[in-house]
Design a protein around this motif. Structure first.
Motif, PDB file in Angstrom:
ATOM      1  N   LYS A   5       0.854  -1.184   0.000  1.00 34.97           N
ATOM      2  CA  LYS A   5       0.000   0.000   0.000  1.00 34.97           C
ATOM      3  C   LYS A   5       0.885   1.227   0.000  1.00 34.97           C
ATOM      4  O   LYS A   5       1.801   1.341   0.821  1.00 34.97           O
ATOM      5  CB  LYS A   5      -0.897   0.027   1.235  1.00 34.97           C
ATOM      6  CG  LYS A   5      -1.916  -1.078   1.259  1.00 34.97           C
ATOM      7  CD  LYS A   5      -2.808  -0.946   2.469  1.00 34.97           C
ATOM      8  CE  LYS A   5      -3.834  -2.058   2.492  1.00 34.97           C
ATOM      9  NZ  LYS A   5      -4.700  -1.961   3.667  1.00 34.97           N
ATOM     10  N   THR A   6       0.621   2.117  -0.911  1.00 32.59           N
ATOM     11  CA  THR A   6       1.382   3.366  -0.952  1.00 32.59           C
ATOM     12  C   THR A   6       0.404   4.518  -0.778  1.00 32.59           C
ATOM     13  O   THR A   6      -0.731   4.475  -1.257  1.00 32.59           O
ATOM     14  CB  THR A   6       2.137   3.533  -2.288  1.00 32.59           C
ATOM     15  OG1 THR A   6       1.200   3.430  -3.338  1.00 32.59           O
ATOM     16  CG2 THR A   6       3.202   2.482  -2.443  1.00 32.59           C
ATOM     17  N   ARG A   7       0.841   5.517  -0.074  1.00 34.46           N
ATOM     18  CA  ARG A   7       0.007   6.678   0.179  1.00 34.46           C
ATOM     19  C   ARG A   7       0.663   7.887  -0.482  1.00 34.46           C
ATOM     20  O   ARG A   7       1.797   8.228  -0.162  1.00 34.46           O
ATOM     21  CB  ARG A   7      -0.128   6.895   1.683  1.00 34.46           C
ATOM     22  CG  ARG A   7      -1.096   7.988   2.035  1.00 34.46           C
ATOM     23  CD  ARG A   7      -1.277   8.059   3.517  1.00 34.46           C
ATOM     24  NE  ARG A   7      -1.798   6.767   3.985  1.00 34.46           N
ATOM     25  CZ  ARG A   7      -2.558   6.614   5.046  1.00 34.46           C
ATOM     26  NH1 ARG A   7      -2.865   7.645   5.769  1.00 34.46           N
ATOM     27  NH2 ARG A   7      -2.990   5.435   5.399  1.00 34.46           N
ATOM     28  N   ARG A   8      -0.072   8.497  -1.379  1.00 37.82           N
ATOM     29  CA  ARG A   8       0.465   9.679  -2.046  1.00 37.82           C
ATOM     30  C   ARG A   8       0.284  10.897  -1.158  1.00 37.82           C
ATOM     31  O   ARG A   8      -0.691  10.997  -0.420  1.00 37.82           O
ATOM     32  CB  ARG A   8      -0.245   9.900  -3.378  1.00 37.82           C
ATOM     33  CG  ARG A   8      -0.003   8.758  -4.361  1.00 37.82           C
ATOM     34  CD  ARG A   8      -0.627   9.057  -5.694  1.00 37.82           C
ATOM     35  NE  ARG A   8      -2.078   9.240  -5.542  1.00 37.82           N
ATOM     36  CZ  ARG A   8      -2.835   9.921  -6.392  1.00 37.82           C
ATOM     37  NH1 ARG A   8      -2.296  10.496  -7.437  1.00 37.82           N
ATOM     38  NH2 ARG A   8      -4.126  10.031  -6.205  1.00 37.82           N
ATOM     39  N   LYS A   9       1.212  11.839  -1.257  1.00 39.83           N
ATOM     40  CA  LYS A   9       1.105  13.064  -0.470  1.00 39.83           C
ATOM     41  C   LYS A   9       0.041  13.971  -1.073  1.00 39.83           C
ATOM     42  O   LYS A   9      -0.176  13.975  -2.279  1.00 39.83           O
ATOM     43  CB  LYS A   9       2.444  13.797  -0.453  1.00 39.83           C
ATOM     44  CG  LYS A   9       3.500  13.098   0.352  1.00 39.83           C
ATOM     45  CD  LYS A   9       4.749  13.946   0.419  1.00 39.83           C
ATOM     46  CE  LYS A   9       5.800  13.266   1.273  1.00 39.83           C
ATOM     47  NZ  LYS A   9       7.013  14.087   1.347  1.00 39.83           N
ATOM     48  N   MET A  10      -0.631  14.727  -0.198  1.00 35.17           N
ATOM     49  CA  MET A  10      -1.621  15.683  -0.682  1.00 35.17           C
ATOM     50  C   MET A  10      -0.902  16.901  -1.239  1.00 35.17           C
ATOM     51  O   MET A  10       0.136  17.312  -0.713  1.00 35.17           O
ATOM     52  CB  MET A  10      -2.542  16.139   0.463  1.00 35.17           C
ATOM     53  CG  MET A  10      -3.582  15.139   0.852  1.00 35.17           C
ATOM     54  SD  MET A  10      -4.922  15.874   1.804  1.00 35.17           S
ATOM     55  CE  MET A  10      -4.126  16.104   3.360  1.00 35.17           C
TER      56      MET A  10
END
Length: 58
Positions: A5-10
């Motif tokens: 799971k990767t979370r992109r920065k806002m």
């Protein structure tokens, strides 16, 4: 099997929008909170010269 799971920065625009909505929401709920808090306070006025029982002061 493992999941990655990767979370992109806002982005800055999205961060600004979220902070604005948080501040606006707090601004909308503040009067409701203060009114509920004020409703719990009871003020008793004791006339001068009253000699009967006095409610305890907190």
């Amino acid at each position: 099997m493992a999941k990655i799971k990767t979370r992109r920065k806002m982005g800055w625009l999205l961060i600004g929008f979220h902070w604005t909505m948080l501040i606006c929401t707090v601004g909308l709920w503040t009067p409701v909170y203060l009114a509920a808090r004020r409703r719990r306070v009871t003020v008793t006025h004791i006339p001068d010269g009253y000699t009967g029982p006095v409610p305890p002061a907190h």
